[in-house]
Scaffold this motif. Structure first.
Motif, PDB file in Angstrom:
ATOM      1  N   ARG A  36      -9.861  39.486  -5.884  1.00  0.00           N
ATOM      2  CA  ARG A  36     -10.855  40.012  -4.944  1.00  0.00           C
ATOM      3  C   ARG A  36     -12.199  39.304  -5.108  1.00  0.00           C
ATOM      4  NH1 ARG A  36     -10.538  45.192  -6.119  1.00  0.00           N
ATOM      5  NH2 ARG A  36     -12.228  45.166  -7.631  1.00  0.00           N
ATOM      6  N   GLN A  37     -12.595  39.080  -6.366  1.00  0.00           N
ATOM      7  CA  GLN A  37     -13.909  38.491  -6.617  1.00  0.00           C
ATOM      8  C   GLN A  37     -13.962  37.025  -6.198  1.00  0.00           C
ATOM      9  OE1 GLN A  37     -16.512  40.378  -7.574  1.00  0.00           O
ATOM     10  NE2 GLN A  37     -17.692  38.569  -7.042  1.00  0.00           N
ATOM     11  N   VAL A  38     -12.953  36.237  -6.572  1.00  0.00           N
ATOM     12  CA  VAL A  38     -12.960  34.811  -6.239  1.00  0.00           C
ATOM     13  C   VAL A  38     -12.764  34.609  -4.735  1.00  0.00           C
ATOM     14  CG1 VAL A  38     -11.881  32.561  -6.658  1.00  0.00           C
ATOM     15  CG2 VAL A  38     -12.176  34.183  -8.550  1.00  0.00           C
ATOM     16  N   GLU A  39     -11.914  35.439  -4.113  1.00  0.00           N
ATOM     17  CA  GLU A  39     -11.750  35.325  -2.663  1.00  0.00           C
ATOM     18  C   GLU A  39     -13.042  35.692  -1.934  1.00  0.00           C
ATOM     19  OE1 GLU A  39      -8.289  37.517  -1.426  1.00  0.00           O
ATOM     20  OE2 GLU A  39      -6.935  35.870  -1.982  1.00  0.00           O
ATOM     21  N   TYR A  40     -13.803  36.592  -2.533  1.00  0.00           N
ATOM     22  CA  TYR A  40     -15.109  36.904  -1.940  1.00  0.00           C
ATOM     23  C   TYR A  40     -16.022  35.679  -1.988  1.00  0.00           C
ATOM     24  CZ  TYR A  40     -19.878  38.510  -1.489  1.00  0.00           C
ATOM     25  OH  TYR A  40     -21.188  38.627  -1.089  1.00  0.00           O
ATOM     26  N   TYR A  41     -16.029  34.953  -3.131  1.00  0.00           N
ATOM     27  CA  TYR A  41     -16.878  33.768  -3.242  1.00  0.00           C
ATOM     28  C   TYR A  41     -16.589  32.765  -2.125  1.00  0.00           C
ATOM     29  CZ  TYR A  41     -18.063  35.315  -8.011  1.00  0.00           C
ATOM     30  OH  TYR A  41     -18.497  36.021  -9.110  1.00  0.00           O
ATOM     31  N   PHE A  42     -15.278  32.619  -1.782  1.00  0.00           N
ATOM     32  CA  PHE A  42     -14.875  31.622  -0.778  1.00  0.00           C
ATOM     33  C   PHE A  42     -14.690  32.239   0.612  1.00  0.00           C
ATOM     34  CE2 PHE A  42     -13.793  29.621  -4.770  1.00  0.00           C
ATOM     35  CZ  PHE A  42     -14.042  28.271  -4.559  1.00  0.00           C
ATOM     36  N   SER A  43     -15.122  33.471   0.785  1.00  0.00           N
ATOM     37  CA  SER A  43     -14.879  34.194   2.039  1.00  0.00           C
ATOM     38  C   SER A  43     -15.792  33.730   3.170  1.00  0.00           C
ATOM     39  CB  SER A  43     -15.091  35.695   1.822  1.00  0.00           C
ATOM     40  OG  SER A  43     -16.463  35.964   1.561  1.00  0.00           O
ATOM     41  N   ASP A  44     -15.397  34.116   4.390  1.00  0.00           N
ATOM     42  CA  ASP A  44     -16.207  33.796   5.581  1.00  0.00           C
ATOM     43  C   ASP A  44     -17.596  34.394   5.482  1.00  0.00           C
ATOM     44  OD1 ASP A  44     -13.863  32.697   6.436  1.00  0.00           O
ATOM     45  OD2 ASP A  44     -13.459  34.177   8.007  1.00  0.00           O
ATOM     46  N   SER A  45     -17.713  35.549   4.829  1.00  0.00           N
ATOM     47  CA  SER A  45     -19.002  36.243   4.784  1.00  0.00           C
ATOM     48  C   SER A  45     -19.939  35.671   3.723  1.00  0.00           C
ATOM     49  CB  SER A  45     -18.786  37.740   4.526  1.00  0.00           C
ATOM     50  OG  SER A  45     -18.046  37.920   3.334  1.00  0.00           O
ATOM     51  N   ASN A  46     -19.377  35.202   2.582  1.00  0.00           N
ATOM     52  CA  ASN A  46     -20.238  34.736   1.488  1.00  0.00           C
ATOM     53  C   ASN A  46     -20.477  33.233   1.492  1.00  0.00           C
ATOM     54  OD1 ASN A  46     -21.600  35.198  -1.255  1.00  0.00           O
ATOM     55  ND2 ASN A  46     -20.066  33.658  -1.753  1.00  0.00           N
ATOM     56  N   LEU A  59     -18.316  18.021  -3.785  1.00  0.00           N
ATOM     57  CA  LEU A  59     -18.161  17.030  -4.860  1.00  0.00           C
ATOM     58  C   LEU A  59     -16.729  16.528  -5.041  1.00  0.00           C
ATOM     59  CD1 LEU A  59     -20.469  18.678  -7.575  1.00  0.00           C
ATOM     60  CD2 LEU A  59     -21.055  16.916  -5.901  1.00  0.00           C
ATOM     61  N   ASP A  60     -15.713  17.350  -4.723  1.00  0.00           N
ATOM     62  CA  ASP A  60     -14.335  16.974  -5.059  1.00  0.00           C
ATOM     63  C   ASP A  60     -13.351  17.514  -4.040  1.00  0.00           C
ATOM     64  OD1 ASP A  60     -12.066  16.113  -6.370  1.00  0.00           O
ATOM     65  OD2 ASP A  60     -12.129  17.636  -7.939  1.00  0.00           O
ATOM     66  N   ASP A  61     -13.540  17.108  -2.799  1.00  0.00           N
ATOM     67  CA  ASP A  61     -12.606  17.468  -1.738  1.00  0.00           C
ATOM     68  C   ASP A  61     -12.344  18.974  -1.679  1.00  0.00           C
ATOM     69  OD1 ASP A  61     -10.939  16.894   0.425  1.00  0.00           O
ATOM     70  OD2 ASP A  61      -9.144  16.714  -0.842  1.00  0.00           O
ATOM     71  N   GLY A  62     -13.386  19.755  -1.901  1.00  0.00           N
ATOM     72  CA  GLY A  62     -13.275  21.209  -1.808  1.00  0.00           C
ATOM     73  C   GLY A  62     -12.934  21.892  -3.116  1.00  0.00           C
ATOM     74  N   TRP A  63     -12.468  21.141  -4.101  1.00  0.00           N
ATOM     75  CA  TRP A  63     -12.075  21.741  -5.383  1.00  0.00           C
ATOM     76  C   TRP A  63     -13.308  22.099  -6.203  1.00  0.00           C
ATOM     77  CZ3 TRP A  63      -7.285  23.258  -5.877  1.00  0.00           C
ATOM     78  CH2 TRP A  63      -6.252  22.577  -5.223  1.00  0.00           C
ATOM     79  N   VAL A  64     -13.239  23.290  -6.810  1.00  0.00           N
ATOM     80  CA  VAL A  64     -14.324  23.752  -7.687  1.00  0.00           C
ATOM     81  C   VAL A  64     -13.714  24.126  -9.032  1.00  0.00           C
ATOM     82  CG1 VAL A  64     -16.135  25.491  -8.063  1.00  0.00           C
ATOM     83  CG2 VAL A  64     -15.653  24.649  -5.747  1.00  0.00           C
ATOM     84  N   PRO A  65     -14.223  23.537 -10.143  1.00  0.00           N
ATOM     85  CA  PRO A  65     -13.690  23.904 -11.458  1.00  0.00           C
ATOM     86  C   PRO A  65     -13.831  25.407 -11.707  1.00  0.00           C
ATOM     87  CG  PRO A  65     -15.068  21.949 -11.630  1.00  0.00           C
ATOM     88  CD  PRO A  65     -15.250  22.487 -10.243  1.00  0.00           C
ATOM     89  N   ILE A  66     -12.751  26.033 -12.188  1.00  0.00           N
ATOM     90  CA  ILE A  66     -12.803  27.466 -12.488  1.00  0.00           C
ATOM     91  C   ILE A  66     -13.866  27.742 -13.553  1.00  0.00           C
ATOM     92  CG2 ILE A  66     -11.491  29.416 -13.417  1.00  0.00           C
ATOM     93  CD1 ILE A  66      -8.994  28.217 -12.101  1.00  0.00           C
ATOM     94  N   GLU A  67     -14.080  26.758 -14.417  1.00  0.00           N
ATOM     95  CA  GLU A  67     -15.113  26.906 -15.447  1.00  0.00           C
ATOM     96  C   GLU A  67     -16.488  27.140 -14.819  1.00  0.00           C
ATOM     97  OE1 GLU A  67     -16.879  24.549 -19.371  1.00  0.00           O
ATOM     98  OE2 GLU A  67     -15.425  23.569 -18.049  1.00  0.00           O
ATOM     99  N   ILE A  68     -16.748  26.475 -13.680  1.00  0.00           N
ATOM    100  CA  ILE A  68     -18.009  26.684 -12.956  1.00  0.00           C
ATOM    101  C   ILE A  68     -18.100  28.128 -12.456  1.00  0.00           C
ATOM    102  CG2 ILE A  68     -19.305  26.099 -10.850  1.00  0.00           C
ATOM    103  CD1 ILE A  68     -19.607  23.935 -12.868  1.00  0.00           C
ATOM    104  N   LEU A  69     -16.988  28.641 -11.944  1.00  0.00           N
ATOM    105  CA  LEU A  69     -16.986  29.999 -11.398  1.00  0.00           C
ATOM    106  C   LEU A  69     -17.219  31.047 -12.482  1.00  0.00           C
ATOM    107  CD1 LEU A  69     -14.038  29.831  -8.823  1.00  0.00           C
ATOM    108  CD2 LEU A  69     -16.480  29.508  -8.413  1.00  0.00           C
ATOM    109  N   THR A  70     -16.808  30.736 -13.726  1.00  0.00           N
ATOM    110  CA  THR A  70     -17.004  31.708 -14.809  1.00  0.00           C
ATOM    111  C   THR A  70     -18.481  31.876 -15.163  1.00  0.00           C
ATOM    112  OG1 THR A  70     -16.694  30.023 -16.542  1.00  0.00           O
ATOM    113  CG2 THR A  70     -14.736  31.251 -15.816  1.00  0.00           C
ATOM    114  N   LYS A  71     -19.323  31.011 -14.605  1.00  0.00           N
ATOM    115  CA  LYS A  71     -20.768  31.167 -14.816  1.00  0.00           C
ATOM    116  C   LYS A  71     -21.346  32.216 -13.866  1.00  0.00           C
ATOM    117  CE  LYS A  71     -21.283  26.366 -16.339  1.00  0.00           C
ATOM    118  NZ  LYS A  71     -21.340  26.711 -17.769  1.00  0.00           N
TER     119      LYS A  71
END
Length: 381
Positions: A36-46, A59-71
């Motif tokens: 729920r939380q990660v899908e919210y980050y990439f959602s239409d609303s957020n 930076l990388d064809d849409g890919w985001v390191p999960i390590e970045i998201l843990t911040k």
């Protein structure tokens, strides 16, 4: 990924459907929260308003390191373990996200492009967004998400907040905007009566109805404010008309003795037939103003004064008739001061004299105490 999921949901029997069922069964509460939380980050609303995440996506064809998201604070509270997060996201059935093969990156599915946010999109979102009020002021987002989880899936929750004036902290108002996945889901929530949060019944409206209601309230307040402002202007004009002072009544005097008193000036003018309404002067000054009571009375006195001088005590005091703009300015300031004194007296009475500090000005004993003098007006010498 999307096609495979479509196949798995349409086949009534088969290994893929069984595997999907197993994943669903294995999905833990932590997995659900992470998804729920990660899908919210990439959602239409957020995503359209998340500047940081949009920069990472480039930076990388849409890919985001999960390590970045843990911040991100909310995800970090759930888990900092990259493998746990990746495994949870692989259990998602929404088709919104993709996890890289090495389970270290995540991106929004390229087959689910971000819709353009325009007026049509705004209206579409509004039609499936509801307003709900009645949550406790100390309720957390997690508690509100848990409340909505019992209904059809909610796409986005906005906790409405205001900034406290003293502390500058953002305080929850106790109301939210909740956007459902579909209009039908939102209608179902609206049509169900008696929604409660911690025993408190919620007020539920469509977002568009709430906004319309607030706009009407604002318009009514604005109209009322304009009415009060116009009435205030009308009352002020009426009061000025009521206090309109006669013209041709003001004399300026200068070069007087610093020992001269107000009574000395009054006696000198009374001897010439003048009826004094007010003397703007204090002991120690060598100049001041005199306002007479009758129209053009100052003109008549000025004509009687030889060489513009009247002997007061041992001093020849110079008198000058105020005319034109000089007189107009002086009389306007006098009227303004009289109005302010009346307001101060009215406020004093309304407050019954408790801790009231009006604009007292200098204390004077005058012939007419209501007709207070204005600030000193510069005159031509």
């Amino acid at each position: 990924m999307t096609e495979e999921k479509e196949v798995s949901t349409t086949e009534s029997n088969g290994q893929e459907e069984n595997e999907s069922d197993e994943n669903a069964e294995e999905e833990t509460e932590l997995d659900s929260s992470v998804i729920r939380q990660v899908e919210y980050y990439f959602s239409d609303s957020n995503l359209p308003r998340d500047k940081f995440l949009k920069e990472q996506i480039k930076l990388d064809d849409g890919w985001v390191p999960i390590e970045i998201l843990t911040k991100f604070h909310r995800l970090a509270r759930l888990s900092m373990d990259i493998e746990v997060i990746a495994n949870a996201l692989n259990k998602s059935t929404s088709g919104l996200l993709e996890v890289s093969e090495d389970k270290k990156k995540v991106r929004r599915n390229p087959e689910v492009p971000l819709p353009e946010f325009n007026e049509e999109r705004r209206k579409e979102l509004s039609k499936r967004t509801i307003y709900a009020k009645g949550f406790t002021k100390n309720a957390s987002l997690d508690e509100i998400l848990k409340f909505f989880k019992q209904f059809d899936e909610v796409e986005n929750i906005v906790m409405r907040k205001y900034q406290e004036r003293n502390t500058k902290k953002r305080i929850f108002k106790g109301s939210v905007f909740a956007t459902f996945k579909t209009r039908e889901q939102a209608e179902k929530f609206i049509d169900t009566k008696g929604h409660k949060f911690e025993e408190a019944e919620l007020l539920v409206l469509w977002q568009e109805d709430y906004i319309k209601q607030k706009q009407e309230e604002y318009a009514n307040k604005k109209e009322e404010k304009e009415k009060k402002s116009k009435k205030k202007e009308k009352d002020a004009k009426s009061e000025k008309d009521e206090l309109k002072l006669p013209t041709g009544t003001v004399l300026h005097f200068s070069e007087g003795s610093d020992k001269m008193k107000r009574e000395d000036v009054k006696d000198a003018l009374t001897a010439l037939g003048g009826e004094v309404a007010y003397i703007d002067f204090k002991v120690g000054d060598t100049e001041g103003w005199v306002r007479l009571t009758k129209e053009n009375a100052a003109k008549e006195i000025a004509e009687k004064i030889t060489d513009n001088k009247i002997k007061i005590g041992e001093t020849d005091v110079v008198f000058k008739l105020l005319e034109g703009d000089e007189e107009k300015t002086y009389l306007e300031k006098t009227v303004e001061n009289m109005i302010n004194r009346r307001k101060n007296m009215k406020n004093f009475k309304n407050n019954k004299g408790r801790n009231f500090k009006g604009k007292q000005g200098r204390k004077r004993r005058q012939d007419n105490d209501d007709e207070a003098p204005p600030a000193k007006v510069k005159t031509d010498s």
